[in-house]
Structure formats: structure tokens, C-alpha cells
Write an enzyme that holds these catalytic residues in place. Structure first.
Site, short mmCIF file in Angstrom:
data_model
loop_
_atom_site.label_atom_id
_atom_site.label_comp_id
_atom_site.label_asym_id
_atom_site.label_seq_id
_atom_site.Cartn_x
_atom_site.Cartn_y
_atom_site.Cartn_z
N GLY A 10 12.26 -8.46 -66.68
CA GLY A 10 11.88 -7.05 -66.75
C GLY A 10 11.34 -6.56 -65.42
O GLY A 10 11.05 -7.34 -64.51
N THR A 66 10.97 -1.90 -75.42
CA THR A 66 10.57 -0.65 -74.75
C THR A 66 11.55 0.49 -74.95
O THR A 66 11.39 1.54 -74.33
CB THR A 66 10.39 -0.90 -73.25
OG1 THR A 66 11.61 -1.42 -72.71
CG2 THR A 66 9.27 -1.89 -72.99
N TYR A 103 0.36 -6.52 -71.92
CA TYR A 103 0.50 -5.16 -71.41
C TYR A 103 0.78 -4.18 -72.56
O TYR A 103 1.59 -4.47 -73.44
CB TYR A 103 1.61 -5.09 -70.36
CG TYR A 103 1.32 -6.01 -69.20
CD1 TYR A 103 0.53 -5.60 -68.13
CD2 TYR A 103 1.79 -7.32 -69.21
CE1 TYR A 103 0.23 -6.46 -67.09
CE2 TYR A 103 1.50 -8.19 -68.18
CZ TYR A 103 0.71 -7.76 -67.12
OH TYR A 103 0.40 -8.63 -66.11
N TYR A 129 7.42 3.01 -81.62
CA TYR A 129 7.09 2.23 -80.42
C TYR A 129 5.58 2.16 -80.23
O TYR A 129 5.00 1.08 -80.06
CB TYR A 129 7.76 2.84 -79.20
CG TYR A 129 7.27 2.28 -77.89
CD1 TYR A 129 7.57 0.97 -77.51
CD2 TYR A 129 6.48 3.05 -77.03
CE1 TYR A 129 7.11 0.46 -76.31
CE2 TYR A 129 6.03 2.54 -75.82
CZ TYR A 129 6.34 1.24 -75.46
OH TYR A 129 5.88 0.73 -74.27
#
Length: 302
Positions: A10, A66, A103, A129
Site C-alpha cells: 500500500g 479502503t 492506522y 467504511y
């Protein structure tokens, strides 16, 4: 010190491989894993097995689901990656007495108001999300030695992000419409990775303070802007660098977020207060323009 990193491919994981390498033995895993180690966050049993095999002193989870809009159509997958997998990592970290660095996002807030969100403000995510990421935060917090770093508007030279999308569209179109009533601070993956390394170094060098430093912190660049102003800066810098920009100088049109409906609602206020992080770890976070301009310069010089 052995560090186990998930999500190495990522945009953040790529930078973390650089910033964490000097701190100890780094084992970095992508979704495909490595040898008998699995890095796929949808395989919870494999995830736990990988942690046990490596037995790290620190776990860094830079992997996440994401795809904000796609999450509305496949909530089970979003919850598995963003909530169930961090719960497994927290459980394994607790058993090993290891640190877990995780995170999160501004999407845990509802985006109301104009004041920067603080770490102890009430969360109220608007999307699948955001809800799954908040659940992940709660799971990670069950590990006594944890750092949860909320960030926003992340950009990097590779991966999917607003900066790269705008550059592509500016080369293809004469006119662009960009939302101007959503506010935040573009934050480079390089900055997040470097701050993460600083935080980890502090925990190692000051073990007497480590227990008091566990918790949630906001990590974004200083200053604020909106998507329209951000896009104009990126396009202007690209044009000055001689990039083949097609969009007209006055062709970037500001619009309201309501004029560009998406499956998942976006928070209008993504401002995050960083006082807690700066005070606890003696940090100075640079203005967002510095990181954006520096990365654009590097991209166009290559």
C-alpha cells in the site's frame, strides 16, 4: 527488535518499509504473504499464525479495506478486514506483550462543524467504511500497548489517491469540477511513515514512559484546504513543470459536495487536531503544501 509489518504494497506500507528498516529486523508482508507467512487480512487464522511464527516486539498494521464506496456494497468484507483482522492482531499482540501500531481515519467522525476534531470527541461514522474502521479502533484498544494513528487525505507517488487522480484527469479533460466545501489537510505517506518511526523509537528509548503514551493520536499535516484548492495547486505545479496539462487555467470549477453524490457520504469537516501527538512526542508537523510540492517535484524530475 523484530517488527512485523502488514500491508507492505500500500502507499503507506511502501513508505513504512523505508522508515522502519533502521529500527530493527523488519518482516514486511503483503496480501500474498511470504513463504509460510500469510499477510491476507481476510484469513484470520493465517494472520494469527503469522504473528505467532514471527513473535515480533512490534506489529504495524498498514493494511486496510479502503474502497470507501465499494464498502457500501460489500460490508462483510470491509468489516472483516477493518475490524475482525485488527481484533486478531490485538489479541496476538497482547499475548506477546508486543506493541500494535494501527492506522485509522477521519471517517470515524460525522464531519459536522468547522473545529478540528480531537481524539476524545464522540465518533459517529456516516459510512460502512467509517463504521468498520471505528470498530477496528475499539478492537485495537483492547491491546494495552497500542498506538492508533488517525490520518486523512493521504497521498503518495504510487497507489490510488486524489493527487494522482487529478493529474490523470487534468491530462485528459478540458474542464474539471472539484468539491470545494469539504476541508482537511493533505498528508503524505512519507510523513506518516517517518512520524511512525519516530514514535516507535521513542517507545523503545523511553520504556518508562511507554505505558503512558499508549492511545489514539491524530496525525495529519499542518494547515487546511479544500479539494478544489488542493486540485488547483497540483495542476498549477504540474503545468509549471512542463507536464502535458490539458485542462484550462480557469477550467477547474468549484462545486458543492451535494452536486457530486457518491454511495458513501464524505465528511465535510476532516480537520484533525494534532496537539496531543505534537506535545507527547515533541513533534513539529509541516504545512501540507510542503509535502505536496516536494512530492510533485520528485515525480516530475524523475
Amino acid at each position: 527488535m523484530r517488527i512485523l509489518l502488514f500491508g507492505k504494497h500500500g502507499q503507506l506500507g511502501w513508505e513504512l518499509q523505508r522508515s522502519l528498516a533502521p529500527l530493527g529486523e523488519l518482516i514486511a508482508l503483503g496480501r500474498e504473504g511470504s513463504g509460510d507467512l500469510g499477510g491476507d487480512l481476510t484469513d484470520l487464522a493465517g494472520l494469527a499464525s503469522s504473528v505467532r511464527r514471527v513473535a515480533p516486539a512490534v506489529i504495524v498494521n498498514a493494511a486496510a479495506y479502503t474502497a470507501v464506496d465499494q464498502a457500501e456494497a460489500e460490508p462483510e468484507l470491509a468489516w472483516q478486514v477493518n475490524a475482525a483482522a485488527p481484533a486478531v492482531l490485538a489479541d496476538e499482540a497482547r499475548k506477546l506483550n508486543a506493541w500494535l501500531i494501527h492506522y485509522s481515519t477521519d471517517y470515524v467522525f460525522d464531519g459536522r462543524g468547522h473545529v478540528p476534531w480531537r481524539e476524545d470527541d464522540a465518533t459517529a461514522p456516516l459510512s460502512v467504511y467509517g463504521q468498520s474502521k471505528r470498530a477496528g479502533e475499539l478492537a485495537v484498544a483492547d491491546c494495552p500497548q497500542h498506538l492508533i494513528l488517525r490520518t486523512a487525505w493521504v497521498f503518495a507517488a504510487h497507489g490510488r489517491n486524489f493527487m494522482r487522480t487529478i493529474l490523470r484527469l487534468a491530462r485528459e479533460r478540458d474542464r474539471l469540477e472539484v468539491v470545494s466545501d469539504q476541508f482537511g489537510a493533505p498528508t503524505g505517506a512519507q510523513l506518516i511513515a517517518d512520524v511512525t518511526a519516530h514514535l516507535l523509537r521513542t517507545l523503545v528509548c523511553r520504556p518508562e514512559r511507554a505505558a503512558t503514551l499508549a492511545g489514539i493520536y491524530h496525525l495529519v499535516a499542518s494547515g487546511e484546504t479544500n479539494w478544489h484548492e488542493y486540485a488547483c495547486r497540483v495542476i498549477d505545479r504540474a503545468r509549471r513543470a512542463g507536464q502535458p496539462i490539458r485542462v484550462a487555467t480557469d477550467g477547474v470549477i468549484p462545486i458543492a459536495g451535494s452536486a457530486y453524490p457518491l454511495p458513501a457520504p464524505r465528511p465535510a469537516n476532516s480537520r484533525l487536531a494534532t496537539d496531543k501527538l505534537r506535545d507527547a512526542f515533541a513533534l513539529c508537523l509541516p504545512d501540507w503544501r510542503i509535502g505536496v510540492d516536494r512530492l510533485l517535484h520528485e515525480m516530475f524530475e524523475c
